[in-house]
Write a protein that holds these residues in place. Sequence first.
Motif: not given
Length: 656
Positions: A390-410
């Motif tokens: 969630g936090r990296v996705s929020a950072e990506l939104a501020e790095l011109a990747m607003g629709g991007a989503r990062l998931e960490v699968a365990v």
Amino acid sequence: MIEEIRIRELGVIRDARLELQPGLTVLTGETGAGKTMVVTGLGLLLGERADPAAVRRGAGTAVVEGRLLVDPDGPAARRAADAGGDVDEGVLHLARSVAAGGRSRAHVGGRGAPVSVLAELAEHVVAVHGQTDQLRLRAPARQLQVLDAFAGTAVRQPLDAYAQEYAQWRGARAELEHIRTHSRERALEAERLRAVLADVEKLVPQPGEDAQLREEAARLSHVEQLRAAADGAHAALTGGGAELAEGAAGADALIDAARRSLAGAGDHDPALAALAGRLGEVAYLLADVAAEVAAYAAGVEADPARLSAVEERRAELAGLLRRTSAVTGAEDVDAVLAWAEDASRRLLELDDDGRAEVLAEQVRVREQRLAELADVLSDARRTAAAALGGRVSAELAELAMGGARLEVAVRTGADFGPGGRDEVEILLAAHSGATPRPLGRGASGGELSRVMLGLEVVLAGADPVPTMVFDEVDAGVGGRAAVEIGRRLARLARSTQVLVVTHLPQVAAFADHHFTVVKTDDGSVTESGVVLLDEEGRVRELARMLAGRADSTAAREHARELLAASRLPDAPTAGAGPGTEAGAEGGGAGPAAQGDGAEPAGRTRRGARAGGAAAKARPETAPDATPRRRGGRSAGRGGAAGAAPSSPGSVGRSGG
């Protein structure tokens, strides 16, 4: 934070000095000018492996020196003190030299130290991120490390408990497998030991018995010789016997005559009286010896039966030594007895007596406990994974990747490992509606750069360090994405000193302090100088980065637009001081604009160290470099006005 770096005779750099300050510092320059050598020099200072080939051609040794500000009570200062170094009012000096022949030396706080100490200090003061980190980030093992680093104690505590139980479980299982795998070998060894021990126990040898029997056999074999010797000695002591001439006196009579002769004259000289007394003592001693010799002669008798028994026992012991020497290696009875003691203990170890069953139960119990701890660890990682994504996705939104989503699968497997049963995979959905894919397959170079930056920003909040260095982590990025990377780095620089090596003018425009690496070639010596730019110098450098020509009017106008846009209210300045808007917004550590790079009023350099304020930059002022202010912010973003690259006396210029 790092206050100063000096690099000499490294690569194309002959002598360069960088006086660094809090906030965002960028380093730019033409390809091949030596930007990478600056990062290489910093790496050497932080304990990285030295490459003798990097020493400047014609020079014997490359030297990198650094001055750092550290917490006097912090871990870096303590480690330096442990190494014998001095930390003076929070100032720590480091140095690293690399000889062309390959030898490397390190100094910490003015004292020689192993290079490994520099690496240990680096963990507490600087984090360096380069393009190789992006490659490592694609590896599952590195992704697991990233997740655990982000989670902090939430994962570290269950991981420590798991690791302890894992070590015990693994040890018990290894012993059980050894017993089961080598059961036949153990049985054969036990059989050999029992056979030899039975042979030893049958004879029941006693300590020193072989030596005693050897002496007794020698005595019984020479009875007549021994008796004759005793009789002859007795006759010589007492007189008489066939061994002496007729009428010859014995030793006792001669000694007594000598004593009486001295005693008769002793009244005239006390010395003779004393000698007479000593001869009297000799007479008594001779009498005792004569009596013992007589008794010995009387007691010596031949005993063939005893001699036969002794020889038989000696033969038995000799046979035992011959039969067992291949196993025991013993050369006498005492050595055989010592081996038998050790063999008895070994036999107890080899005899199972239910040891395998005991170990099997221990393994079962520990494995059950290990599974419970692994589940706790997995749950902690899943919780952290959701937060990290969630936090990296929020950072990506501020790095011109607003629709991007990062998931960490365990994903939890069945096999136990040193770090648990989990496999971690970072997935990226590059735009809305996209299916998350592994970073190694689903991310372009530019996307991977931004994911890396987002992760580093998030990790910096979880485990902050005073200084962060980014070496061209913006590779493959351009346009609006580059602007957002610069904006994010500027915000990160509010709380952390940030040094960025970049080729993007959009990123460089956000700098509080802008250095450029200038390479000159006079036909014989190539060298690089590091120059701190003033406002006009920054315009020229950004124009060069934009159009390849620093004198292009259009490129210079575009450069000014970039600088102006980077100072708008929605892009607060990390380097602004307490008296500016940005200082109020972000709590930045930089000085307020004072004009021409002056210190803030009433602030000394030592005071700046103590309070964490910016160190003073000393560039020369170009004729047309007039400090400007916009929206309450310094036009120089931190008041760093100075010389353009063409100024001959700029700070950090090569010393040649």
